[in-house]
Design an enzyme around this catalytic site. Structure first.
Site, PDB file in Angstrom:
ATOM      1  N   GLU A  27       0.858  -1.195   0.000  1.00 22.48           N
ATOM      2  CA  GLU A  27       0.000   0.000   0.000  1.00 22.48           C
ATOM      3  C   GLU A  27       0.891   1.241   0.000  1.00 22.48           C
ATOM      4  OE1 GLU A  27      -3.368  -0.055   0.275  1.00 22.48           O
ATOM      5  OE2 GLU A  27      -3.307  -2.261   0.175  1.00 22.48           O
ATOM      6  N   ASP A  66      48.063  30.799  24.967  1.00 22.03           N
ATOM      7  CA  ASP A  66      48.601  30.583  26.303  1.00 22.03           C
ATOM      8  C   ASP A  66      47.966  29.386  27.000  1.00 22.03           C
ATOM      9  OD1 ASP A  66      50.373  32.595  26.257  1.00 22.03           O
ATOM     10  OD2 ASP A  66      49.155  34.029  27.359  1.00 22.03           O
ATOM     11  N   LYS A 113      53.120  29.135  29.672  1.00 21.11           N
ATOM     12  CA  LYS A 113      54.157  29.057  30.700  1.00 21.11           C
ATOM     13  C   LYS A 113      53.518  28.437  31.925  1.00 21.11           C
ATOM     14  CE  LYS A 113      56.147  33.363  29.006  1.00 21.11           C
ATOM     15  NZ  LYS A 113      55.416  34.607  28.842  1.00 21.11           N
ATOM     16  N   GLY A 167      41.890  36.073  29.655  1.00 18.17           N
ATOM     17  CA  GLY A 167      41.392  37.304  30.259  1.00 18.17           C
ATOM     18  C   GLY A 167      41.556  38.489  29.325  1.00 18.17           C
ATOM     19  N   ASP A 168      42.104  39.564  29.852  1.00 16.49           N
ATOM     20  CA  ASP A 168      42.416  40.732  29.037  1.00 16.49           C
ATOM     21  C   ASP A 168      43.913  40.703  28.738  1.00 16.49           C
ATOM     22  OD1 ASP A 168      41.441  43.588  28.156  1.00 16.49           O
ATOM     23  OD2 ASP A 168      43.444  43.774  29.012  1.00 16.49           O
ATOM     24  N   ILE A 185      46.433  42.827  30.975  1.00 15.48           N
ATOM     25  CA  ILE A 185      46.582  42.674  32.429  1.00 15.48           C
ATOM     26  C   ILE A 185      47.415  41.423  32.714  1.00 15.48           C
ATOM     27  CG2 ILE A 185      45.346  42.255  34.593  1.00 15.48           C
ATOM     28  CD1 ILE A 185      43.102  43.993  33.468  1.00 15.48           C
ATOM     29  N   THR A 239      38.654  40.444  32.008  1.00 21.70           N
ATOM     30  CA  THR A 239      39.733  39.980  32.869  1.00 21.70           C
ATOM     31  C   THR A 239      39.197  39.092  33.994  1.00 21.70           C
ATOM     32  OG1 THR A 239      41.708  40.712  34.031  1.00 21.70           O
ATOM     33  CG2 THR A 239      39.688  41.969  34.444  1.00 21.70           C
ATOM     34  N   MET A 249      47.433  35.201  40.282  1.00 17.97           N
ATOM     35  CA  MET A 249      48.577  34.318  40.569  1.00 17.97           C
ATOM     36  C   MET A 249      48.890  34.332  42.062  1.00 17.97           C
ATOM     37  SD  MET A 249      50.852  35.365  37.246  1.00 17.97           S
ATOM     38  CE  MET A 249      50.273  37.039  37.135  1.00 17.97           C
TER      39      MET A 249
HETATM   40  N1  SAH Z   1      45.449  38.364  31.412  1.00 18.94           N
HETATM   41  C1  SAH Z   1      44.756  37.553  32.377  1.00 18.94           C
HETATM   42  C2  SAH Z   1      45.634  37.260  33.584  1.00 18.94           C
HETATM   43  C3  SAH Z   1      46.815  36.390  33.275  1.00 18.94           C
HETATM   44  S1  SAH Z   1      47.748  35.998  34.716  1.00 18.94           S
HETATM   45  C4  SAH Z   1      43.455  38.230  32.778  1.00 18.94           C
HETATM   46  O1  SAH Z   1      43.224  39.384  32.432  1.00 18.94           O
HETATM   47  O2  SAH Z   1      42.628  37.590  33.420  1.00 18.94           O
HETATM   48  C5  SAH Z   1      47.100  34.409  35.142  1.00 18.94           C
HETATM   49  C6  SAH Z   1      46.222  34.510  36.355  1.00 18.94           C
HETATM   50  O3  SAH Z   1      44.943  34.974  35.988  1.00 18.94           O
HETATM   51  C7  SAH Z   1      45.962  33.189  37.024  1.00 18.94           C
HETATM   52  O4  SAH Z   1      47.022  32.809  37.867  1.00 18.94           O
HETATM   53  C8  SAH Z   1      44.726  33.508  37.829  1.00 18.94           C
HETATM   54  O5  SAH Z   1      45.046  34.252  38.977  1.00 18.94           O
HETATM   55  C9  SAH Z   1      43.997  34.433  36.883  1.00 18.94           C
HETATM   56  N2  SAH Z   1      42.977  33.729  36.097  1.00 18.94           N
HETATM   57  C10 SAH Z   1      42.950  33.511  34.764  1.00 18.94           C
HETATM   58  N3  SAH Z   1      41.809  32.884  34.411  1.00 18.94           N
HETATM   59  C11 SAH Z   1      41.097  32.711  35.533  1.00 18.94           C
HETATM   60  C12 SAH Z   1      39.829  32.145  35.825  1.00 18.94           C
HETATM   61  N4  SAH Z   1      39.056  31.622  34.872  1.00 18.94           N
HETATM   62  N5  SAH Z   1      39.413  32.148  37.105  1.00 18.94           N
HETATM   63  C13 SAH Z   1      40.158  32.689  38.083  1.00 18.94           C
HETATM   64  N6  SAH Z   1      41.367  33.223  37.861  1.00 18.94           N
HETATM   65  C14 SAH Z   1      41.837  33.253  36.610  1.00 18.94           C
END
Ligand code: SAH
Length: 458
Positions: free
Chosen positions: A44, A247, A269, A301-302, A305, A330, A382
């Protein structure tokens, strides 16, 4: 990935559909768009299938399925209205190494049919591994609205220009870069709707200027890890990059957004381990950009910084290579967001310090006496390994031992952990909570408590 998405060439193929009811009809609606010979075996058939047979779009074999029907076919859709029967047919096909789909009977399927956004020759297929057809439909309608109907024409138009581009840019990598520059960094919808003439003008202009395509470096902020927290500019840059130099703390989710054909260079690093030096990173950036490539230097992050961005910017400028920064969220901002804390609070702090726990010499010295004053607030990067040092220095300079400290590890990521403690208990609580980082220590920030507030319906 259990299901591998592939686009199957249907020219010259025979596809067998067993069944003539609604299930077969649904499969046929897609299959009729292909170039395969369609054979429907069923005693069918529905009025619609009958109409298609009458139009010569498929062959109807009016009887029940027999195993010999499988001879010479490339794909089988077992789409009778009987699940058990579909399973049997699919098993028979599998015995003969013919991929089979059993309608509504996932375990018997060798392949499943995805939801489609059809802008032929551009086809987007969406599969959920059978977990959520409703989600597939939602994604489909979202993509439908984003891909204008001209998308297919656009692909055809670019196809007509490929030979010309190839004659001018014989090298494959050059061509990939060229087309990425035509598609990338633009409003996709507007680009896909371009007329043939406008596209040709754009391509010609880009070819004319190709000698002047100098390599450039974008320092891009990858944000705290969650890809939702990338800027649109960062996404575009990742999509168009030839080389992505990244990084350690750049998350996998962000890396996924990089152009697939790009070259990826890891320059992370790891604290306490031998790693690539800054001079070597600068050299990589200069070398790749000198080849005329488009580089994304991706930093967590930024980039401005604690990212040694100035050293890279200076080295690139000294080598006459254009460099631009795309900022990112950041970690301190993401950490504050994770606890709904305002980094500055009227009447409490007029400033916030962004500190590093470590510098080139070891634990970093700071202006402890100003930080130790009541109301002193800081976000420490850090800082996990330096926590006892920071605690000691601040208390030595008179900071209260019960000053609140909030530690946010992996801010914005699925593994995010928040620990509320005090200056006094900071080092021990970090160990107790197993915090290894990346983490931000928010000094002077407490858990936000909502006391005796009436619940407000929202
Ligand atoms: N440029 C980055 C910082 C690099 S230095 C920024 O603006 O965030 C690396 C440090 O950033 C780490 O040791 C930690 O202290 C912080 N960091 C990065 N990513 C993070 C996250 N998701 N949560 C908390 N701390 C973070």
């Amino acid at each position: 990935m259990q299901y591998l998405p592939i686009h199957f060439d249907t020219r010259g193929a025979s596809i067998l559909i067993v069944g003539g009811g609604p299930a077969a009809e649904a499969k046929l609606r897609t299959l009729l768009k292909t170039e395969a010979t369609l054979i429907v075996v069923s005693e069918e058939i529905s009025a619609e299938i009958n109409r298609w047979a009458g139009q010569g779009k498929l062959q109807h074999v009016k009887r029940d399925f027999i195993a010999d029907d499988l001879d010479g076919v490339s794909l089988v859709y077992a789409a009778t209205e009987d699940d058990a029967r579909n399973g049997e047919i699919a098993d028979l096909a599998s015995d003969r190494q013919i991929p089979a789909n059993a309608a509504d009977y996932k375990v018997a399927c060798r392949f499943i049919t995805p939801a489609l956004v059809d802008r032929a020759p551009v086809i987007v297929s969406i599969g959920t591994g059978g977990t959520s057809p409703a989600l597939a439909r939602t994604l489909k309608s979202d993509l439908e609205s984003r891909l204008p109907p001209e998308t297919g024409h656009f692909a055809n138009k670019t196809n007509t220009l490929r030979a010309k581009v190839k004659s001018i840019l014989p090298d494959l990598a050059d061509r990939q870069r060229f087309w990425a520059s035509i598609f990338g960094g633009k409003d996709l919808k507007a680009q896909l709707s371009l007329s043939s003439a406008d596209l040709e003008t754009q391509v010609q202009a880009a070819l004319d200027g190709k000698d002047s395509i100098a390599g450039k470096v974008l320092l891009v902020g990858a944000g705290p890890g969650n890809p939702d927290m990338l800027t649109t500019a960062a996404r575009r840059a990742l999509h168009a990059a030839d080389v992505i130099v990244y990084d350690r703390l750049v998350s996998d989710g962000v890396m996924e957004l990089g152009r697939r054909e790009a070259e990826y260079i890891y320059v992370g690093k790891t604290p306490g381990e031998p790693s690539i030096g800054q001079a070597a990173i600068n050299d990589i950036l200069i070398e790749k950009a000198s080849e005329g490539l488009s580089i994304v230097r991706l930093k967590s992050g930024d980039p401005l910084i604690f990212g040694r961005a100035d050293e890279e910017i200076e080295a690139l400028q000294a080598a006459n290579i254009p460099v631009r920064v795309i900022p990112g969220i950041t970690a301190a901002a993401a950490a504050a967001a994770a606890i709904n804390a305002s980094l500055t609070t009227r009447g409490t702090n007029k400033a916030i310090s962004l500190l590093t726990g470590h510098d080139a010499k070891g634990f970093a010295e700071q202006d402890w006496s100003s930080l130790a004053r009541p109301g002193g607030r800081a976000a420490v990067y850090m800082g996990v390994g330096a926590a006892r040092f920071i605690q000691g220095r601040l208390m030595l300079h008179g900071a209260e031992s019960d000053r609140p400290v909030t530690v946010v590890e992996n801010a914005s990521r699925p593994e995010q952990i928040i620990t509320y403690t005090t200056l006094q208990n900071l080092p021990d609580d970090l160990i107790a909570a197993g915090i290894k980082g990346p983490a931000i220590l928010l000094i002077g920030y407490a858990e936000r408590r909502v006391e005796n507030k009436k619940r407000v319906a929202i």
